[in-house]
Design an enzyme around this catalytic site. Structure first.
Site, PDB file in Angstrom:
ATOM      1  N   ALA A   9       0.843  -1.198   0.000  1.00  0.00           N
ATOM      2  CA  ALA A   9       0.000   0.000   0.000  1.00  0.00           C
ATOM      3  C   ALA A   9       0.877   1.246   0.000  1.00  0.00           C
ATOM      4  O   ALA A   9       1.993   1.250   0.520  1.00  0.00           O
ATOM      5  CB  ALA A   9      -0.922  -0.009   1.207  1.00  0.00           C
ATOM      6  N   MET A  10       0.356   2.317  -0.588  1.00  0.00           N
ATOM      7  CA  MET A  10       1.159   3.531  -0.763  1.00  0.00           C
ATOM      8  C   MET A  10       1.590   4.162   0.563  1.00  0.00           C
ATOM      9  O   MET A  10       2.549   4.922   0.601  1.00  0.00           O
ATOM     10  CB  MET A  10       0.377   4.543  -1.616  1.00  0.00           C
ATOM     11  CG  MET A  10      -0.858   5.116  -0.959  1.00  0.00           C
ATOM     12  SD  MET A  10      -1.709   6.309  -2.021  1.00  0.00           S
ATOM     13  CE  MET A  10      -2.642   5.219  -3.074  1.00  0.00           C
ATOM     14  N   ARG A  11       0.902   3.830   1.649  1.00  0.00           N
ATOM     15  CA  ARG A  11       1.291   4.401   2.940  1.00  0.00           C
ATOM     16  C   ARG A  11       2.576   3.759   3.480  1.00  0.00           C
ATOM     17  O   ARG A  11       3.181   4.269   4.420  1.00  0.00           O
ATOM     18  CB  ARG A  11       0.157   4.245   3.954  1.00  0.00           C
ATOM     19  CG  ARG A  11      -0.235   2.809   4.259  1.00  0.00           C
ATOM     20  CD  ARG A  11      -1.411   2.764   5.232  1.00  0.00           C
ATOM     21  NE  ARG A  11      -1.858   1.399   5.509  1.00  0.00           N
ATOM     22  CZ  ARG A  11      -2.734   0.733   4.782  1.00  0.00           C
ATOM     23  NH1 ARG A  11      -3.253   1.312   3.701  1.00  0.00           N
ATOM     24  NH2 ARG A  11      -3.091  -0.499   5.105  1.00  0.00           N
ATOM     25  N   TYR A  12       2.958   2.617   2.879  1.00  0.00           N
ATOM     26  CA  TYR A  12       4.162   1.926   3.349  1.00  0.00           C
ATOM     27  C   TYR A  12       5.386   2.197   2.471  1.00  0.00           C
ATOM     28  O   TYR A  12       6.512   2.046   2.924  1.00  0.00           O
ATOM     29  CB  TYR A  12       3.922   0.410   3.392  1.00  0.00           C
ATOM     30  CG  TYR A  12       2.811  -0.005   4.315  1.00  0.00           C
ATOM     31  CD1 TYR A  12       2.860   0.290   5.681  1.00  0.00           C
ATOM     32  CD2 TYR A  12       1.706  -0.687   3.830  1.00  0.00           C
ATOM     33  CE1 TYR A  12       1.828  -0.095   6.523  1.00  0.00           C
ATOM     34  CE2 TYR A  12       0.672  -1.074   4.666  1.00  0.00           C
ATOM     35  CZ  TYR A  12       0.739  -0.774   6.017  1.00  0.00           C
ATOM     36  OH  TYR A  12      -0.273  -1.155   6.859  1.00  0.00           O
ATOM     37  N   THR A  13       5.169   2.523   1.210  1.00  0.00           N
ATOM     38  CA  THR A  13       6.291   2.666   0.275  1.00  0.00           C
ATOM     39  C   THR A  13       6.743   4.113   0.161  1.00  0.00           C
ATOM     40  O   THR A  13       5.981   5.044   0.432  1.00  0.00           O
ATOM     41  CB  THR A  13       5.895   2.151  -1.118  1.00  0.00           C
ATOM     42  OG1 THR A  13       4.712   2.837  -1.551  1.00  0.00           O
ATOM     43  CG2 THR A  13       5.622   0.657  -1.077  1.00  0.00           C
TER      44      THR A  13
END
Length: 737
Positions: free
Chosen positions: A117-121
């Site tokens: 998910a974009m919140r992790y990358t």
């Protein structure tokens, strides 16, 4: 409240206008890349947003969620999933030949795994991405208002390298699509440099530098050079790409096959699954297993069933049946510099890029020249200030309107006075004459160079070449990212014949075909056929013992031959299938079924009394439609097809006339009606038998086998009428009841 306006218009026209607007929007704003920078609007907005966030290669990473938020909030009012998917692809080393984004975290894999998910990358731009936007702050490109008029976005990127061809592009619009594979940047630069020096160069000239696509996943392109050149000439075509593999020797003479590169856009996990299914279905019996030993590099290990298997044959079977060999499409449909989409060839795309670079350098030079002129004006003022510092300070202190007095006293412009008045006193006191003179001199030299570039096209093209060479050096063939990954190996697929039987386990079988045309396959020879059940009115007609590796010849009553692989016939007592499902025999009867043997002579005969010999190699059919060998007139039929295993032939017709002659009197042909075997009137040829003259003529009368040793009375020449058969010959005028 404004009153709604209702118009009466033709529904068809209204629908077509709105659909056209939608189609144009899809083509221009979503699906097709621009030939100049190779980007679609979503790519351009994403990279520009990252530039505004200062996510340069030497800066820290930022959360992808932050980047996506800026993109959809400021520039691209669409779903966050689409934008994030775009960001992920630009960071994947197996998707882009030259990744534009440096990702940190889970950005998916070649197995088809999704990114986190974009919140992790996190992400930032790469060095080559910066080349796309180099000099964007120097008035090199036009800007337009964003969707809500709150900001500006670039119409195009300056693009210091040909990104369209280097990274490729793909998309589907309304009524059109594009599919451009990636290429090697060093080779593209060579082609651009040649095209600058030779503007009239054609595709064949350019193809001396660009060998073909260069995929991020490597592989081997097996098309011939002329096929590749033809694709780049028209802008449409395809390339066959094979996996790279090697044979690893093991102990005791065994070996294993290791696949180190797979075709572009093939998911490794699905490829393994595809091979596993074929293994389960016994479609590739020459291999026993496949396992994935990949880490950062691809390593698929294929184990052969035994060490006698030829690895080349094993791989040819896998290339034929799996995505270890894949076809990559080429459709260079792009939006030109005139905003019109069209299919271009390789030369036209390179020329468009060179014109774009020419415009960029011209605009940049004009911008820098104006900046230099402004700075020279300021330096002129600073020199006056340095020489008259005390007087100017005194005027500023004493006069209420120092601006007018300074303009009149030193004959300078209003802008120059503003520079003096806006400069702090401390800065004015620190002015040094030699520094002003040196800067003035350097700027004048730069001004002369820029003016020369703008006035002289040759100088302008020198700058274009210099910058292309700089990119070529940075991403040359001797660098890790610049080295060519895809190689070439011409394989003539038209003449390539793979023996499919090499992939089938050899087992004994019995083939049974009924009178109504139902065919089945039983395992083993000497099988008990008493338990086989037929439909009412049906019974066995042909029983052939063969092997699963054999080819089976089926001959129709109209002289057409069909070929089946024995292993493809349904197995089991209860799984008979109609012969019509296997071959296109139509409503014709089956004359005979034989096991194919190479170079065997076959005798064909028709009821009209004609026949000929044919080599078994000539009757093999490659398609379900079969191959016409014997031409049969209307009202007649092909009555027999027999292997030649004797020196004499016996013919019997409806008039009960028997003729025996030497088989050497019959010619060998490839196709046709044949020659007259037996002459008769108002009758048809019924049966034929091939035998050895020394053994005598035998027949089956329904009770036992009868043998006639003395056959002199029945001998004659081919084409004779014959005589009455021996006493006791079957009344149905056939050699077998």
């Amino acid at each position: 409240m404004k009153e709604a306006k209702i118009e009466n218009i033709d529904f068809g026209n209204a629908l077509s206008e709105r659909y056209l607007a939608y189609a144009l929007s899809t083509i221009m704003s979503r699906s097709l890349p621009d030939v100049r920078d190779g980007l679609k609007p979503v790519h351009r907005r994403l990279l520009y947003a990252m530039l505004q966030l200062r996510l340069e290669p030497n800066s820290g990473y930022k959360k992808c969620a932050r980047v996506v938020g800026d993109v959809i909030g400021k520039y691209h009012p669409h779903g966050d999933v689409a934008v994030y998917d775009t960001l992920v692809r630009l960071a994947q080393h197996f998707s882009l030949r030259y990744p534009l984004i440096d990702g940190q975290g889970n950005f998916g894999s070649i197995d088809g795994d999704n990114a986190a998910a974009m919140r992790y990358t996190e992400s930032r731009m790469t060095e080559i991405c910066m080349l796309l936007m180099k000099d964007i702050d120097k008035d090199t490109v036009d800007f337009r208002s964003t969707y809500d008029d709150s900001d500006l976005e670039p119409v195009i990127m300056p693009a210091s390298f040909p990104n369209l061809l280097a990274n490729g592009s793909e998309g589907i619009a309304v009524g059109m699509a594009t599919n451009i594979p990636p290429h090697n940047l060093h080779e593209l630069c060579d082609a651009l440099l040649y095209l600058i020096d030779n503007p009239q160069a054609g595709v064949n000239d350019i193809m001396n530098f660009i060998k073909g696509p260069d995929f991020p996943t490597g592989g081997i392109i097996i098309d011939q050079t002329k096929v590749i050149n033809a694709a780049y000439t028209t802008g449409r075509g395809s390339f066959r790409v094979r996996s790279r593999w090697e044979k690893e020797e093991l102990s005791y003479g065994t070996y294993q096959i290791v696949v180190t590169e797979i075709p572009y856009q093939v998911q490794k996990s699905k490829l393994i699954e595809q091979i596993a299914i074929l293994l389960k279905d016994k479609k590739i019996p020459l291999i026993s297993s496949i396992r994935d030993e990949s880490t950062d590099i691809i390593r698929l290990v294929i184990e052969p069933r035994d060490r006698s298997c030829d690895p080349q044959i094993v791989m040819e079977s896998l290339f034929k049946l799996t995505n270890l060999e894949s076809r990559i499409q080429l459709n260079m449909n792009v939006i030109g510099s005139n905003n019109v989409p069209r299919v271009m060839n390789i030369v036209e795309i390179l020329q468009e890029f060179l014109v774009h670079r020419q415009n960029i350098i011209t605009r940049r030079s004009t911008y820098l020249l104006n900046k230099i002129k402004q700075r020279l004006e300021i330096l002129k003022v600073l020199k006056i200030v340095y020489l008259n510092l005390d007087e100017i300070i005194e005027i500023i202190r004493r006069e209420d309107e120092p601006k007018t007095i300074i303009m009149e006293r030193f004959k300078i412009s209003e802008i120059q006075v503003e520079v003096i008045l806006n400069t702090r006193l401390r800065a004015l006191q620190k002015l040094e004459e030699h520094a002003i003179i040196d800067e003035h001199s350097n700027l004048q030299k730069q001004q002369a160079i820029l003016e020369k570039i703008l006035k002289n096209h040759k100088e302008l093209w020198k700058i274009v070449k210099k910058e292309i060479k700089s990119v070529q050096t940075q991403f040359g063939l001797n660098t890790i990212i610049g080295a060519r990954r895809t190689s070439f190996e011409e394989v003539d697929l038209t003449n390539q014949v793979i023996d499919i039987t090499a992939f089938i386990t050899k087992e004994p079988i019995t083939i049974i075909c009924s009178k109504m045309g139902w065919i089945r396959l039983l395992k083993g020879h000497n099988t008990d056929l008493s338990t086989i059940k037929y439909k009412e009115g049906d019974a066995e007609k042909f029983i052939i013992e063969a092997y699963t590796t054999d080819k089976i010849l089926i001959i129709s009553s109209k002289g057409r031959f069909f070929t089946l692989l024995a292993d493809n016939i349904s197995k089991g007592k209860g799984t008979a299938v109609s012969i019509k499902l296997l071959v296109d025999i139509g409503n014709n009867d089956i004359t005979n079924i034989l096991v194919y043997k190479p170079y065997q002579l076959l005798l064909l005969a028709s009821s009209i009394g004609k026949g000929f010999l044919v080599n078994s190699n000539e009757v093999i059919a490659q398609t379900k439609a079969g191959k016409q060998i014997m031409n049969i007139p209307e009202g007649y039929a092909c009555i027999t097809c027999l292997p030649v295993n004797g020196n004499s032939i016996a013919c019997i017709n409806e008039s009960r006339r028997l003729l025996i002659f030497n088989i050497n009197e019959i010619p060998e042909m490839k196709k046709g009606q044949g020659v007259v075997l037996q002459r008769f009137k108002n009758a048809k040829l019924l049966d034929i038998k091939i035998f050895n003259k020394e053994d005598g003529l035998s027949w089956n009368d329904g009770k036992k086998i009868q043998l006639e040793k003395n056959i002199v009375a029945f001998l004659g020449k081919r084409g004779s009428a014959g005589t009455l058969p021996p006493i006791g010959f079957p009344k149905n005028n056939r050699f077998s009841s």
